[in-house]
Write an enzyme that holds these catalytic residues in place. Structure first.
Site, PDB file in Angstrom:
ATOM      1  N   ARG A 138       1.991  -8.254   0.876  1.00 52.59           N
ATOM      2  CA  ARG A 138       1.243  -7.539   1.929  1.00 52.59           C
ATOM      3  C   ARG A 138       1.829  -7.737   3.322  1.00 52.59           C
ATOM      4  O   ARG A 138       1.824  -6.821   4.150  1.00 52.59           O
ATOM      5  CB  ARG A 138      -0.204  -8.059   1.896  1.00 52.59           C
ATOM      6  CG  ARG A 138      -1.084  -7.709   3.097  1.00 52.59           C
ATOM      7  CD  ARG A 138      -2.486  -8.252   2.838  1.00 52.59           C
ATOM      8  NE  ARG A 138      -3.356  -8.306   3.994  1.00 52.59           N
ATOM      9  CZ  ARG A 138      -4.327  -7.417   4.264  1.00 52.59           C
ATOM     10  NH1 ARG A 138      -4.512  -6.381   3.476  1.00 52.59           N
ATOM     11  NH2 ARG A 138      -5.101  -7.572   5.310  1.00 52.59           N
ATOM     12  N   GLU A 171       0.845  -1.198   0.000  1.00 52.33           N
ATOM     13  CA  GLU A 171       0.000   0.000   0.000  1.00 52.33           C
ATOM     14  C   GLU A 171       0.878   1.246   0.000  1.00 52.33           C
ATOM     15  O   GLU A 171       0.922   2.009   0.959  1.00 52.33           O
ATOM     16  CB  GLU A 171      -0.960  -0.077   1.203  1.00 52.33           C
ATOM     17  CG  GLU A 171      -1.857  -1.310   1.109  1.00 52.33           C
ATOM     18  CD  GLU A 171      -2.605  -1.676   2.392  1.00 52.33           C
ATOM     19  OE1 GLU A 171      -2.632  -0.851   3.328  1.00 52.33           O
ATOM     20  OE2 GLU A 171      -3.150  -2.793   2.455  1.00 52.33           O
ATOM     21  N   GLU A 191      -8.411   4.269   4.614  1.00 49.36           N
ATOM     22  CA  GLU A 191      -8.058   3.586   3.365  1.00 49.36           C
ATOM     23  C   GLU A 191      -7.984   4.659   2.286  1.00 49.36           C
ATOM     24  O   GLU A 191      -9.000   5.219   1.882  1.00 49.36           O
ATOM     25  CB  GLU A 191      -9.135   2.557   3.005  1.00 49.36           C
ATOM     26  CG  GLU A 191      -9.276   1.432   4.006  1.00 49.36           C
ATOM     27  CD  GLU A 191      -8.167   0.407   3.924  1.00 49.36           C
ATOM     28  OE1 GLU A 191      -7.494   0.328   2.877  1.00 49.36           O
ATOM     29  OE2 GLU A 191      -7.960  -0.309   4.917  1.00 49.36           O
TER      30      GLU A 191
HETATM   31  O1  PAY Z   1      -8.792  -2.860  10.400  1.00 47.35           O
HETATM   32  O2  PAY Z   1      -8.113  -1.703   8.816  1.00 47.35           O
HETATM   33  C1  PAY Z   1      -8.693  -2.672   9.215  1.00 47.35           C
HETATM   34  C2  PAY Z   1      -9.251  -3.716   8.300  1.00 47.35           C
HETATM   35  C3  PAY Z   1      -9.367  -3.285   6.894  1.00 47.35           C
HETATM   36  C4  PAY Z   1      -8.147  -3.463   6.013  1.00 47.35           C
HETATM   37  C5  PAY Z   1      -7.477  -4.811   6.268  1.00 47.35           C
HETATM   38  O3  PAY Z   1      -7.868  -5.828   5.686  1.00 47.35           O
HETATM   39  O4  PAY Z   1      -6.551  -4.844   7.068  1.00 47.35           O
HETATM   40  C6  PAY Z   1      -8.624  -3.283   4.583  1.00 47.35           C
HETATM   41  C7  PAY Z   1      -7.686  -3.703   3.467  1.00 47.35           C
HETATM   42  C8  PAY Z   1      -6.282  -3.205   3.747  1.00 47.35           C
HETATM   43  O5  PAY Z   1      -5.998  -2.012   3.657  1.00 47.35           O
HETATM   44  O6  PAY Z   1      -5.443  -4.033   4.045  1.00 47.35           O
HETATM   45  C9  PAY Z   1      -8.175  -3.236   2.086  1.00 47.35           C
HETATM   46  C10 PAY Z   1      -7.249  -3.556   0.927  1.00 47.35           C
HETATM   47  C11 PAY Z   1      -7.796  -3.084  -0.409  1.00 47.35           C
HETATM   48  C12 PAY Z   1      -6.980  -5.058   0.809  1.00 47.35           C
HETATM   49  O7  PAY Z   1      -5.831  -5.463   0.722  1.00 47.35           O
HETATM   50  O8  PAY Z   1      -7.951  -5.826   0.776  1.00 47.35           O
HETATM   51 ZN    ZN Z   2      -3.917  -2.433   4.443  1.00 49.69          ZN
END
Ligand code: PAY
Ligand code: ZN
Length: 312
Positions: free
Chosen positions: A127, A74, A270
């Protein structure tokens, strides 16, 4: 030209360039900018951050803690964080100058340095952390914090992108950053975690649809933040409590900070692009760093002002 001179926001920066830039700030703003270390990574890198504090130590000011890059791919999150740091230190805008002076700011642009380096060298869409778990690598550092760890919205498969890890704080990155944050217990009024993408403002909780006891305040801050972000370029954000607005997710940093160190206002943003922007997704073009930085800072300014208004 030294590295600090070439640092900017028209390209995504490497970990080393950002770390060198942070170090250069301590020399440019002695007594105001200090280096902080949120511990080490599995590959023995430092989790480097800065504290910005005018009249450092002379009076305790409310604290704002900004964490970014917990998810390696990200890239807009660390870039936006350094954009905000630069604005706080250099802007002519009186509002920003006041914010810089009236708060103790803690910034960690890269909460997952090993992962970020890996997205530059090997896999742009990585990630997780980089610690091996069996035959696969990494745990999701935003599923690894010790708050309702491993309960919902996680995977127990080490090869999954949402693998919660073998135990809470199994990753040295989350464990050591949490220790650092714990040392600030009671001093953080506002905690913000930058992610991408989807254009959401999110708040606790992720593990349950039950709302936090100050949900009405969260809603007010949410509303002013979304409005402020939209003002400059029309960028539309939505959101709400994590569980309902996006999906169930346990062990996230914002929930942990809310529940464990008294960060009563704790948000996850986000950033760009929007949720349906499959074309770019995590690969937001670098010419969007500055507009994203501008509108996110607009949102943050409104957020801080409302948080203060509400008496936090
Ligand atoms: O607590 O922030 C949170 C949960 C939401 C995020 C997560 O899964 O950790 C949302 C996702 C992220 O930023 O990692 C959204 C992105 C697009 C993804 O990788 O799915
Ligand atoms: Zn994230």
């Amino acid at each position: 030209k030294g590295r600090a001179d070439v640092y900017g926001w028209t390209a995504y920066q490497t970990l080393d360039d950002t770390y060198n830039w942070l170090i250069s700030l301590t020399k440019l703003y002695p007594g105001v900018v200090t280096l902080i270390e949120g511990g080490k990574t599995y590959e023995k890198r430092s989790i480097l951050g800065i504290k910005i504090s005018y009249n450092n130590g002379q009076a305790q000011k409310p604290g704002i803690f900004i964490e970014a890059g917990i998810h390696a791919r990200e890239w807009i999150a660390p870039a936006t964080t350094t954009y905000i740091i630069n604005q706080l230190l250099t802007s002519d805008d009186a509002v920003l100058q006041d914010l810089a002076k009236n708060y103790d700011w803690y910034f960690f642009p890269h909460a997952n340095p090993d992962g970020y380096v890996y997205t530059h060298t090997t896999d742009r869409l990585w990630r997780k952390t980089r610690q091996p778990h069996g035959t696969c690598y990494g745990a999701d550092p935003n599923r690894n914090w010790d708050f309702y760890w491993g309960t919902v919205g996680i995977s127990t498969n080490p090869c999954s992108d949402t693998y919660a890890g073998p135990s809470a704080f199994s990753e040295i990155e989350t464990k050591s950053l949490a220790n650092y944050i714990k040392s600030l217990e009671g001093k953080i009024q506002l905690y913000v975690s930058f992610h991408a993408y989807s254009q959401y403002v999110l708040y606790p909780y992720g593990h349950t649809s039950e709302l936090p006891d100050n949900a009405a305040d969260y809603k007010r801050v949410f509303d002013v933040t979304v409005d402020a972000i939209k003002e400059r370029y029309g960028t539309k954000y939505t959101g709400g409590n994590i569980y309902d607005a996006i999906y169930p997710a346990s062990g996230a940093s914002v929930d942990w900070a809310y529940a464990n160190v008294g960060a009563r206002m704790s948000f996850c943003l986000e950033l760009r692009p929007g949720a349906n922007s499959l074309l770019t997704g995590f690969r937001l073009p670098a010419d969007k760093i500055i507009p994203t930085g501008e509108e996110t800072l607009d949102g943050l300014v409104a957020m801080i002002s409302e948080v203060k208004e509400l008496g936090y």
